[in-house]
Design a protein around this motif. Structure first.
Motif, short mmCIF file in Angstrom:
data_model
loop_
_atom_site.label_atom_id
_atom_site.label_comp_id
_atom_site.label_asym_id
_atom_site.label_seq_id
_atom_site.Cartn_x
_atom_site.Cartn_y
_atom_site.Cartn_z
N THR A 197 1.11 -1.21 -0.03
CA THR A 197 0.00 0.18 -0.02
C THR A 197 0.88 1.35 -0.09
O THR A 197 0.58 2.17 -0.65
CB THR A 197 -0.82 -0.06 1.22
N CYS A 211 2.03 2.22 -3.49
CA CYS A 211 0.98 3.13 -4.20
C CYS A 211 0.96 4.49 -3.66
O CYS A 211 0.87 5.26 -4.38
CB CYS A 211 -0.24 2.48 -3.96
N VAL A 212 1.05 4.67 -2.37
CA VAL A 212 0.83 6.06 -1.85
C VAL A 212 2.04 6.84 -2.07
O VAL A 212 1.85 8.15 -2.63
CB VAL A 212 0.78 5.85 -0.18
N HIS A 226 1.67 7.83 -6.14
CA HIS A 226 0.60 8.51 -6.28
C HIS A 226 0.34 9.81 -5.81
O HIS A 226 -0.54 10.59 -6.19
CB HIS A 226 -0.89 7.68 -6.22
N SER A 227 0.84 9.95 -4.38
CA SER A 227 0.83 11.32 -3.91
C SER A 227 1.53 12.44 -4.58
O SER A 227 1.09 13.42 -4.15
CB SER A 227 0.87 11.14 -2.39
N ASN A 238 -2.64 16.48 -9.00
CA ASN A 238 -4.08 16.08 -8.84
C ASN A 238 -4.92 16.16 -10.09
O ASN A 238 -6.02 15.45 -10.29
CB ASN A 238 -4.72 16.77 -7.76
N ILE A 296 -5.69 9.70 -14.18
CA ILE A 296 -4.98 8.43 -14.34
C ILE A 296 -5.54 7.32 -15.15
O ILE A 296 -4.85 6.36 -15.68
CB ILE A 296 -4.65 7.85 -12.89
#
Ligand code: SF4
Ligand code: SF4
Ligand code: SF4
Lengths: 223, 228
Positions: free
Chosen positions: B202, B205-206, B209-210, B214, B218
């Motif tokens: 996880t 991902c974070v 993607h962070s 924004n 995606i």
């Protein structure tokens, strides 16, 4: 409207009903005096990372094996390298008209009139589990340590009590979760609901769920 | 990027692949440096040039002026020939499933050339013109490296899409937007992506993607297409 099941399916009753529902404003306070907290899950931004699930478990001390929040991943749509997935948030919808509260004989399941949050008071619970059975979204579980029903309470006693956003919202890396007061037209969530097409789960049951969703482009929802 | 730059990256036209991931973000995001002595900013260090010079000399004498693939015992399809120079070092050892341990000289299930190609021009180590396949992190995919589609195609010739899906569903949504080497490292003794705990997965991902803007859609994003 008299409409037999057969006729309903065969004729245009569905259309009439659909049109009728569409006229009800999505944001409409029924019994709330002050705030009405709501959440929006933007499925078009969600990447299915489950960081929200982990954050909820940690903040609200939810034991392994049960969860207040699940992100359900669809089956793959399409073939590699063009396959994609949809993600669906399963958690309490903080219904404006909550059947779980309706059936509770002891007042343990309640809806906070100040905030619209549906919560459980374990001290009042008699353990009948009517609420678990009555919730059409199947989000209630028996907490293995408290032995009473538990579910998402928008972090009412944890993060919210400390003036922070719900844990899942702040953990989301893509800002797919928006939390706020749906009674305040200036809030981010009201703005989103006013300007983007949203949907809610099982609206025809009359529960008036306060978990809004923005559909992704992949179509199918998990059943 | 159009088809011609994809096929012939020996042209010096810059390949404008957008940077998806901040370098050095996680351990997994660090790649194995295979291009010895080469620094993306500064060009070639003296040491690197000397190495390249030696290599060119060796390769030249081995191949007697013909392309590398001409002599099966002395060309780049023989891992020993490659590893006589590309031995790696403690930071970038040539180990693991794709390195020397299992599929190396003792068990030649895969040779260097199976993944890196043999190069067509014979100018194998003239780095700016090489058509050897280089596996790079997305953030390092520039005009000196191999385009995304070509990198991933090398991996996909063995690793089927269906297998990748079974191994982890996240292979699906990243297939067209990330190079495999953005996450995987093939020459250390163990790929750091293998056997990650759920919460560490996880975090991967974070972490990436962070950092994405924004407003990137995606689900409609294609790095090989140039613009979102
Ligand atoms: S989703 Fe279920 S538990 Fe939550 S308020 Fe509605 S009926 Fe009650
Ligand atoms: S709002 Fe709080 S309790 Fe509800 S799912 Fe998010 S983290 Fe869990
Ligand atoms: S943290 Fe955000 S992006 Fe990740 S699964 Fe939850 S809602 Fe989706």
């Amino acid at each position: 409207m008299s409409c037999s099941r057969r006729k309903f399916i065969a004729s245009g009753c569905a259309l009439v009903l659909g049109t009728g529902l569409a006229n009800i404003p999505l944001v409409q306070s029924m019994t709330i005096n002050g705030k009405r907290y709501a959440m929006l899950h933007d499925e078009s931004k969600c990447i299915g990372c489950t960081a929200c699930m982990d954050a909820c478990r940690e903040t609200n001390l939810v034991p392994e094996g049960v969860s207040r929040l699940e992100i359900i991943r669809s089956e793959p749509q399409g073939e590699y390298p063009d396959a994609n997935y949809s993600f669906f948030r399963k958690s309490c919808q903080h219904c404006d008209n909550p059947p779980c509260v309706e059936v509770c004989p002891s007042g343990a399941s309640f809806r906070d009139e100040e905030t619209g949050i549906v919560d459980v008071n374990p001290d009042k619970c008699v353990g009948c589990q009517y609420c678990v059975a009555a919730c059409p979204y199947q989000v209630r579980f028996i907490h293995p340590e408290k032995n009473t029903p538990d579910k998402c309470n928008f972090c009412r006693d944890t993060n919210l009590a400390q003036g922070k956003l719900p844990a899942c919202v702040s953990a989301c890396p893509t800002q797919a979760l928006i939390f706020g007061d749906a009674n305040d037209p200036a809030s981010a969530i009201s703005q989103q609901i006013a300007t983007k097409p949203t949907y809610r789960n099982k609206v025809p049951l009359g529960t008036d769920p306060q978990l809004f969703r923005i559909a992704d482009r992949n179509g199918d929802l998990p059943s | 990027m159009n088809g011609s730059t994809l096929a012939k990256h020996s042209s010096r036209a810059p390949i404008s692949l957008p940077i998806l991931v901040t370098p050095g973000l996680t351990d997994a995001c660090k790649r194995v440096k295979k291009d010895y002595g080469h620094d993306e900013q500064k060009g070639y260090s003296m040491k690197g040039l000397v190495r390249i010079g030696w290599l060119a000399l060796i390769v030249f004498s081995l191949s007697s002026g013909t392309a590398h693939a001409a002599n099966p015992n002395k060309d780049v399809t023989n891992p020993e020939a490659c590893q006589s120079c590309h031995r790696g070092d403690s930071a970038h050892p040539m180990l693991g499933l794709h390195g020397g341990d299992r599929y190396g000289p003792t068990n030649q299930a895969a040779s260097c050339a199976d993944c890196h190609g043999v190069g067509e021009s014979g100018s194998l180590h003239e780095a700016e013109q090489t058509d050897i396949v280089r596996f790079t992190h997305m953030s390092e995919t520039n005009n000196l490296s191999t385009p995304l589609a070509q990198q991933n195609q090398a991996c996909l010739s063995c690793h089927l899409g269906t297998e990748l899906r079974t191994a982890h569903w996240t292979h699906d949504p990243h297939a067209n937007t990330l190079t495999c080497a953005s996450c995987h490292q093939l020459h250390p003794s163990n790929d750091p992506m293998r056997g990650l705990a759920k919460q560490t997965q996880t975090k991967q991902c974070v972490d990436c993607h962070s950092t994405l803007p924004n407003d990137i859609d995606i689900f409609n994003y294609s790095s090989s297409g140039g613009s979102p």
